[in-house]
Design a protein around this motif. Structure first.
Motif, short mmCIF file in Angstrom:
data_model
loop_
_atom_site.label_atom_id
_atom_site.label_comp_id
_atom_site.label_asym_id
_atom_site.label_seq_id
_atom_site.Cartn_x
_atom_site.Cartn_y
_atom_site.Cartn_z
N LYS A 388 100.46 -54.38 -49.80
CA LYS A 388 100.83 -53.94 -48.45
C LYS A 388 101.68 -52.68 -48.53
O LYS A 388 102.83 -52.62 -48.08
N LEU A 389 101.08 -51.64 -49.09
CA LEU A 389 101.82 -50.41 -49.36
C LEU A 389 102.19 -49.63 -48.11
O LEU A 389 103.13 -48.86 -48.10
N THR A 390 101.42 -49.78 -47.04
CA THR A 390 101.53 -48.95 -45.82
C THR A 390 101.11 -47.51 -46.13
O THR A 390 100.23 -46.95 -45.48
N SER A 391 101.71 -46.92 -47.13
CA SER A 391 101.30 -45.58 -47.57
C SER A 391 101.38 -45.51 -49.09
O SER A 391 102.15 -46.25 -49.71
N ILE A 392 100.58 -44.62 -49.67
CA ILE A 392 100.60 -44.44 -51.12
C ILE A 392 101.81 -43.58 -51.48
O ILE A 392 102.02 -42.53 -50.87
N PRO A 393 102.63 -44.00 -52.43
CA PRO A 393 103.79 -43.18 -52.82
C PRO A 393 103.37 -41.77 -53.23
O PRO A 393 102.37 -41.59 -53.94
N ASP A 394 104.14 -40.76 -52.81
CA ASP A 394 103.80 -39.37 -53.12
C ASP A 394 103.74 -39.11 -54.62
O ASP A 394 102.95 -38.28 -55.08
N TRP A 395 104.55 -39.84 -55.40
CA TRP A 395 104.58 -39.57 -56.84
C TRP A 395 103.24 -39.89 -57.51
O TRP A 395 102.94 -39.34 -58.58
N VAL A 396 102.44 -40.74 -56.90
CA VAL A 396 101.11 -41.04 -57.45
C VAL A 396 100.28 -39.77 -57.50
O VAL A 396 99.59 -39.49 -58.48
N PHE A 397 100.34 -38.98 -56.45
CA PHE A 397 99.51 -37.78 -56.36
C PHE A 397 100.06 -36.63 -57.21
O PHE A 397 99.41 -35.59 -57.32
N ILE A 419 98.26 -34.75 -49.06
CA ILE A 419 98.74 -34.35 -50.38
C ILE A 419 97.65 -34.46 -51.45
O ILE A 419 97.77 -33.90 -52.54
N LEU A 420 96.56 -35.15 -51.13
CA LEU A 420 95.44 -35.27 -52.08
C LEU A 420 94.91 -33.92 -52.51
O LEU A 420 94.49 -33.73 -53.65
N GLN A 421 94.91 -32.95 -51.58
CA GLN A 421 94.32 -31.64 -51.89
C GLN A 421 95.21 -30.81 -52.81
O GLN A 421 94.76 -29.79 -53.34
N ALA A 422 96.45 -31.25 -53.02
CA ALA A 422 97.38 -30.50 -53.86
C ALA A 422 97.63 -31.17 -55.20
O ALA A 422 98.56 -30.80 -55.92
N MET A 423 96.81 -32.16 -55.56
CA MET A 423 97.02 -32.86 -56.83
C MET A 423 96.88 -31.92 -58.01
O MET A 423 96.01 -31.04 -58.02
N PRO A 424 97.72 -32.08 -59.05
CA PRO A 424 97.63 -31.20 -60.23
C PRO A 424 96.39 -31.45 -61.08
O PRO A 424 95.97 -30.59 -61.84
N SER A 425 95.82 -32.64 -60.95
CA SER A 425 94.62 -32.97 -61.73
C SER A 425 93.39 -32.85 -60.83
O SER A 425 93.49 -32.78 -59.60
N LEU A 426 92.21 -32.84 -61.43
CA LEU A 426 90.95 -32.76 -60.71
C LEU A 426 90.50 -34.17 -60.36
O LEU A 426 90.11 -34.94 -61.24
N LEU A 427 90.58 -34.52 -59.09
CA LEU A 427 90.23 -35.86 -58.65
C LEU A 427 88.73 -36.08 -58.77
O LEU A 427 87.93 -35.30 -58.25
N GLN A 428 88.36 -37.17 -59.45
CA GLN A 428 86.95 -37.48 -59.68
C GLN A 428 86.48 -38.71 -58.91
O GLN A 428 85.32 -38.77 -58.50
N GLU A 429 87.34 -39.69 -58.73
CA GLU A 429 86.96 -40.90 -57.99
C GLU A 429 88.11 -41.30 -57.07
O GLU A 429 89.27 -41.34 -57.49
#
Length: 644
Positions: A388-397, A419-429
């Motif tokens: 029941k996170l409500t939101s994903i913690p920013d540190w994950v991204f 914040i997904l669009q600013a991730m340092p890694s290349l999101l694959q899934e």
């Protein structure tokens, strides 16, 4: 028994005639060796490598695949593997035929390698142990051999490696295997062996690798298997072994890999019992069993573990904080259990961890911020817990290596995180399904150009699919079902248009409010294997271009407003296994071309306006009446006969 006796007589005859005596290397090979090799060649009908064509004349030591002792002139090696390494590139060849028992005439053989030939049939010669006392390596893997492993195999006191995997061997494992005191590797997986694992295998004190997975073995694991001190790999997966792991398994002191997955093992995990046990254990797989109880706190003693897989069991209780001591751990699979409580902060100490999956458990509370220290983490799967996170913690991204995020069913609310669009890694899934996401799919989704899998299903998303989705050239799986999306589906069929067929193979847009776009699919996305557009408001006709989708296995257009005639080109979708077109307004006859769909297993054309005779023949005549019900004009098998 008569067969074995015959070969005893044959071998005795050759020995008494002097044929077994050694001869110096020269232009004529040993008579027994020549006879054995020629008999072997006679049993082979085809050889795509062409090596047997060189077997001419009487000097067998010059034949391809043959090595001899320079002093005695006797054949010591028969190496004819199907997989051949060349300077240009490795090539796969094959032999088809029968393994002649006369191979046992080559009494000085040290190596037999007939691996990966594919179509060599027959049995292991029953007298192999009596006739080949010098044999060190026996490679018969990936063929079509059958029968039992003969009891005489235990006479091969010099045997070091025995690879018989991926054949059709059956029967009990001979207890004489325990006599092979020189054996270091025993690989018998993917056969049809039955019965119990003989206790005698625990006598193989030099054994480094024991692989018996994917057979039909039953019973308990031999209790003294823990005395195999140098064992590095033990794979007993996918059998029907029962019972608890023996306590003596904790005595393994140099093991680096235990893989016991799929055996339906039951009970609690009884090891390790104390510090210092299993100091070299590198891989531990107990997945897909019926193990119960808690994950032992003592697992923290297994300091060399690199891969720990306890998935799909019945384990309960909290994840022990002692797992944080496993400094070498790279992969941790705890999914599919009944683990509860909060995740321990100590998991943040696993500096080498690349994969963490704890999905389908009863974990609650928040994600510990200490996980942000996992700089090498590439995959994080927390789906279907009680977080029941409500939101994903920013540190994950902000994790620098994270490329796969699975947080389905975690109670996430609000819009798709920008914040997904600013991730340092290349999101694959990315899997955020079964949450409470609202708003629209943002246009910036097209900036995730490395995305291969996107699952936003079972949320409350609205509005249209953004045109920018066509930028996702790497997308292979798109699941948006059970939302409130509207407009056209045409953008989806433009994804990867610059490629010959496009990578997209799975599309599920069902249970939305789409109203157009399917009629414009053209010849794009020919690699689609599953397409589900059911429960929408789509209208018009199925375009004839559907016939170009030769890879499609499942097509579901049910519960829409499609009409007009069914295109005959549907019969060209030769891979189709599921075709669901019910609850539409299709008219006219069922095309005869559908008789070409020989792989079709599920068909539903019910509740349309179809008429005429159902084309006679398989597969259409094999389906039940309800596949055609609700079409008042249809007749013929399996419905009532047509009126003349």
């Amino acid at each position: 028994m008569g067969y074995q006796l015959l070969w005893v007589v044959v071998m005795f005859t050759f020995m008494t005639l002097g044929g077994g005596k050694g001869s110096t290397a020269g232009e004529v090979g040993n008579p027994n060796d020549l006879m054995g090799l020629r008999s072997f060649k006679a049993g082979i009908r085809s050889d795509t490598s062409g090596r047997l064509k060189t077997w001419v004349g009487s000097n067998c030591c010059k034949w391809a695949g043959i090595s001899c002792d320079n002093t005695t002139g006797r054949v010591t090696e028969l190496r004819l593997p199907g997989f051949i390494s060349t300077e240009e590139a490795p090539i796969q060849t094959s032999m088809e035929g029968w393994l002649s028992p006369s191979i046992t005439l080559l009494t000085s053989l040290e190596v037999i390698d007939l691996s990966e030939q594919g179509d060599i049939s027959g049995e292991i010669p029953p007298l192999i142990g009596f006739c080949l006392p010098k044999l060190k390596k026996l490679y018969l893997l990936r063929n079509n051999l059958s029968g039992q492993v003969p009891e005489s195999i235990g006479k091969l006191s010099n045997l070091e490696e025995l690879f018989l995997q991926e054949n059709n061997f059956s029967g009990f494992l001979p207890s004489s295997l325990g006599n092979l005191k020189s054996l270091t590797r025993l690989s018998l997986y993917s056969n049809q062996f039955s019965g119990t694992i003989p206790d005698s295998v625990t006598n193989l004190t030099k054994l480094v690798s024991l692989d018996l997975h994917s057979n039909s073995l039953t019973g308990h694991i031999p209790e003294k298997i823990g005395e195999l001190q140098v064992l590095q790999e033990l794979d007993l997966s996918n059998n029907r072994l029962s019972g608890k792991l023996p306590i003596s398994l904790t005595n393994l002191t140099a093991i680096s890999s235990i893989l016991l997955d799929g055996n339906y093992l039951e009970g609690e995990i009884p090891f390790p019992s104390a510090p210092g046990k299993m100091p070299s254990l590198g891989f531990l797989g107990l997945q897909n069993n019926r193990l119960t109880g808690r994950i032992p706190d003592a697992f923290g003693y297994l300091v060399s573990l690199q891969r720990l897989n306890l998935a799909n069991n019945g384990l309960k209780g909290a994840v022990p904080s002692s797992l944080g001591n496993l400094s070498a751990l790279r992969e941790l699979y705890l999914n599919g259990n009944q683990l509860s409580g909060k995740l321990p902060k100590s998991l943040g100490q696993l500096s080498q961890l690349m994969l963490l999956t704890i999905s389908h458990n009863l974990i609650e509370g928040s994600l510990p911020r200490e996980l942000s220290s996992l700089q090498g983490l590439q995959t994080l799967d927390m789906s279907f817990n009680r977080l029941k996170l409500t939101s994903i913690p920013d540190w994950v991204f902000k994790m620098p290596s994270l490329g796969q995020i699975f947080m389905a069913g975690c109670g996430i609310q609000g819009k798709i995180p920008e914040i997904l669009q600013a991730m340092p890694s290349l999101l694959q899934e990315l899997d955020l399904s079964v949450n409470h996401l609202t708003g629209s799919i943002p246009a910036w989704i097209g900036s995730l150009t490395e995305l291969y899998s996107l699952n936003l299903s079972r949320n409350a998303l609205v509005s249209k699919i953004p045109d920018t989705i066509t930028n996702l050239h790497a997308l292979g799986m798109l699941d948006l079902h059970s939302n409130k999306l509207t407009g056209s589906v045409n953008q989806v069929f433009k994804i990867g248009r610059s490629y010959a067929a496009g990578p997209l193979s799975y599309i599920d847009l069902s249970d939305n409010s789409f109203s157009s776009g399917f009629e414009k699919i053209g010849g794009t996305q020919l690699g689609i294997q599953l397409l589900n557009l059911s429960h929408n408001f789509l209208k018009g006709r199925i375009p004839s271009s559907i016939g170009g989708f030769r890879s499609m296995q499942s097509l579901d257009l049910s519960y829409n407003g499609f009409g007009f005639n069914l295109p005959g080109s549907l019969g060209n979708v030769s891979s189709l296994e599921t075709l669901k077109l019910q609850k539409n307004q299709f008219t006219g006859i069922i095309p005869h071309g559908l008789l070409k769909l020989k792989k079709l297993k599920e068909l539903d054309l019910s509740d349309n306006l179809l008429e005429g005779e159902i084309p006679a023949g398989k597969p259409l005549s094999d389906f039940p009446k309800n596949s055609y019900s609700g079409n008042r004009g249809l007749c013929g098998k399996p419905l009532a006969p047509c009126k003349v």
